[in-house]
Design an enzyme around this catalytic site. Structure first.
Site, PDB file in Angstrom:
ATOM      1  N   SER A 185       0.642  -1.458  -0.111  1.00 33.62           N
ATOM      2  CA  SER A 185      -0.263  -0.028  -0.156  1.00 33.62           C
ATOM      3  C   SER A 185       0.851   1.314   0.027  1.00 33.62           C
ATOM      4  O   SER A 185       0.409   2.243  -0.507  1.00 33.62           O
ATOM      5  CB  SER A 185      -1.051   0.053   1.106  1.00 33.62           C
ATOM      6  OG  SER A 185      -0.290  -0.131   2.395  1.00 33.62           O
ATOM      7  N   HIS A 213      -5.212  -3.419  -2.839  1.00 36.10           N
ATOM      8  CA  HIS A 213      -4.767  -2.293  -3.877  1.00 36.10           C
ATOM      9  C   HIS A 213      -4.720  -3.083  -5.409  1.00 36.10           C
ATOM     10  O   HIS A 213      -4.315  -2.437  -6.220  1.00 36.10           O
ATOM     11  CB  HIS A 213      -3.475  -1.657  -3.523  1.00 36.10           C
ATOM     12  CG  HIS A 213      -3.616  -0.959  -2.348  1.00 36.10           C
ATOM     13  ND1 HIS A 213      -4.147   0.231  -2.318  1.00 36.10           N
ATOM     14  CD2 HIS A 213      -3.286  -1.217  -1.062  1.00 36.10           C
ATOM     15  CE1 HIS A 213      -4.337   1.001  -0.986  1.00 36.10           C
ATOM     16  NE2 HIS A 213      -3.576  -0.064  -0.348  1.00 36.10           N
ATOM     17  N   LYS A 244     -11.796   0.820  -2.211  1.00 37.89           N
ATOM     18  CA  LYS A 244     -10.832   1.413  -2.988  1.00 37.89           C
ATOM     19  C   LYS A 244     -11.411   1.399  -4.713  1.00 37.89           C
ATOM     20  O   LYS A 244     -12.195   2.106  -4.677  1.00 37.89           O
ATOM     21  CB  LYS A 244      -9.586   0.598  -2.849  1.00 37.89           C
ATOM     22  CG  LYS A 244      -8.993   1.098  -1.368  1.00 37.89           C
ATOM     23  CD  LYS A 244      -8.018   0.642  -0.828  1.00 37.89           C
ATOM     24  CE  LYS A 244      -7.456   1.049   0.395  1.00 37.89           C
ATOM     25  NZ  LYS A 244      -6.839   0.343   1.439  1.00 37.89           N
TER      26      LYS A 244
HETATM   27  C1  LIG Z   1      -7.067   0.016   3.056  1.00 36.40           C
HETATM   28  C2  LIG Z   1      -6.203  -1.260   3.220  1.00 36.40           C
HETATM   29  C3  LIG Z   1      -6.916  -2.255   4.156  1.00 36.40           C
HETATM   30  C4  LIG Z   1      -8.162  -1.889   5.035  1.00 36.40           C
HETATM   31  O1  LIG Z   1      -9.312  -1.710   4.218  1.00 36.40           O
HETATM   32  P1  LIG Z   1     -10.561  -0.597   4.851  1.00 36.40           P
HETATM   33  O2  LIG Z   1     -11.849  -1.243   4.039  1.00 36.40           O
HETATM   34  O3  LIG Z   1     -10.172   0.682   4.389  1.00 36.40           O
HETATM   35  O4  LIG Z   1     -10.698  -0.843   6.269  1.00 36.40           O
HETATM   36  C5  LIG Z   1      -6.570  -3.262   4.498  1.00 36.40           C
HETATM   37  N1  LIG Z   1      -5.372  -3.665   4.049  1.00 36.40           N
HETATM   38  C6  LIG Z   1      -4.729  -2.722   3.071  1.00 36.40           C
HETATM   39  C7  LIG Z   1      -3.352  -3.285   2.350  1.00 36.40           C
HETATM   40  C8  LIG Z   1      -5.188  -1.612   2.650  1.00 36.40           C
HETATM   41  O5  LIG Z   1      -4.406  -0.803   1.917  1.00 36.40           O
END
Ligand SMILES: *Cc1c(COP(=O)(O)O)cnc(C)c1O
Length: 396
Positions: A185, A213, A244
């Site tokens: 990330s 991602h 995302k």
């Molecule tokens: C954003 C993210 C999460 C958490 O997801 P949310 O739905 O925002 O709680 C978990 N793992 C990674 C790698 C992330 O980037």
């Protein structure tokens, strides 16, 4: 005992003193390539809305229809009386999209990690993490009570050493769960998933891959990097977020029917929490529908062409092999990163500085993200602003 407010002020001073103080910045517009913040319009290079779906009218309409039919709130946990039709439709859509037997949605990706890792591993087990996995996975592994081991980022030899150690020391009943991200990330680099699958199979370990991602972006069906690498059928636990590229909010786990049945019975972040609002489930289902369609392929192609354009104009700050929408522009010092972010904001760009504890100390950076809704002009303008104000240290 010290006074509460005095004590907190001391903590805050310590955070400020290290250049690590964070503040919320109010946005007065929807997510998009241009946002309104502090009375100004800024080009936004910070969102994880990779395909530009968060503001898409079709997701809004799906949310409104669910709102009208099922109301604003879900009323209870899914196991009490909150398991509404939109949640079931969402889970059918996730399983069909990801080509797995079953799926379970959570209120967030964070909750998905917490509930799942704690459901699968306990004090007699070992959880093995890549050094750079997301905080949600680290917190989950700690909470599980399992023995926690960390391998050097993307280092297969180090992973094998740990798997060998676990095999030598462990009782036959010991479970070994390896957890990695597919696209990291904060660095935007990719895990060698085929090799990790080969290793965990050889040592009889289980693998959980966080595709936060990568979902919606990689492979012919945009299912993620495990599918692109041809190994999704060998990953016991596939995790992702609906917040995302899919444009809504929530987290998911998908895999076998038994995995999902176990999580419904054991994942405490699922059991002891009110179900997400029906509007959010319906928006996510609509997002999956678009991502899985030919339009999804077009959106992903647009995103990759923006990245390619940035590579040709941004100079040595980004490696030619880079293939994720996340581009780390590493500055180094925490305050330097904050200053560069402020300078760029003056010039009309919104790109927050990412600092410890999100990344290691001394590796502060701007985290640039590209989306399908950026124009070629946005990319040109960004490259020009960056070259005027900074030199990135390549991350790898
Ligand atoms: C954003 C993210 C999460 C958490 O997801 P949310 O739905 O925002 O709680 C978990 N793992 C990674 C790698 C992330 O980037």
């Amino acid at each position: 005992m010290a006074d509460f407010e005095t004590e907190l002020e001391r903590d805050l001073e310590a955070i400020r003193g290290q250049g690590l103080f964070r503040e919320l910045r109010r946005m007065d517009s929807a997510q998009g390539p241009v946002i309104d913040a502090g009375g100004r319009r800024l080009r936004n290079f910070s969102s994880n809305d990779y395909l530009g779906l968060a503001g898409d009218p079709r997701l809004q309409e799906a949310a409104m229809r669910a709102l009208q039919k099922f109301g604003a709130g879900s009323g209870a946990s899914r196991l009490i009386c909150g398991s509404l039709a939109p949640h079931h439709e969402l889970e059918e859509a996730i399983a069909a999209f990801k080509n797995t037997a079953a799926a379970l949605s959570f209120s967030s990706g964070y909750a998905a990690a917490l509930g799942t890792i704690c459901a699968l591993a306990g004090k007699d087990d070992v959880v093995v993490l890549d050094k750079l996995v997301h905080a949600s996975v680290v917190d989950a592994a700690r909470l599980s009570g399992a023995t926690l081991r960390v391998f050097r980022h993307n280092d297969l030899e180090d992973l094998e050493t740990i798997l060998q150690w676990a095999r030598d020391k462990g009782a036959p009943s010991q479970r070994v769960l390896v957890v990695t991200e597919s696209v990291f990330s904060m660095d935007g680099d990719l895990a060698p998933l085929a090799e990790i699958v080969e290793l965990k199979d050889r040592y009889g370990a289980w693998l959980m891959v966080d595709e936060a991602h990568a979902t919606g972006l990689y492979g012919p069906g945009r299912r993620g990097l495990a599918d692109e690498a041809g190994v999704s059928g060998h990953v016991e636990v596939q995790m992702g977020t609906l917040g995302k590229a899919l444009g809504a909010a929530g987290g998911y786990i998908c895999g076998s029917r038994r995995l999902i049945d176990l999580l419904v019975n054991r994942a405490r972040s699922f059991i002891f929490s009110t179900a997400p609002v029906p509007a959010s489930a319906a928006a996510a289902t609509a997002g999956i529908g678009i991502v899985a369609s030919p339009e999804g392929a077009q959106l992903a192609a647009t995103l990759w062409s923006r990245l390619a354009q940035f590579k040709t104009v941004a100079g040595p700050g980004i490696s030619k092999e880079h293939r994720s929408a996340i581009v780390p522009w590493v500055v180094g010092g925490e305050s330097d990163a904050v200053n560069l972010s402020a300078t760029l904001r003056e010039r009309g760009f919104y790109i927050p500085a990412i600092r410890y504890p999100t990344v290691a100390r001394g590796r502060a950076r701007l985290r640039i993200t590209f989306t399908a809704s950026h124009s070629t002009d946005d990319v040109c303008a960004l490259a020009a602003a960056l070259s005027a104000h900074s030199t990135s240290q390549s991350v790898s």
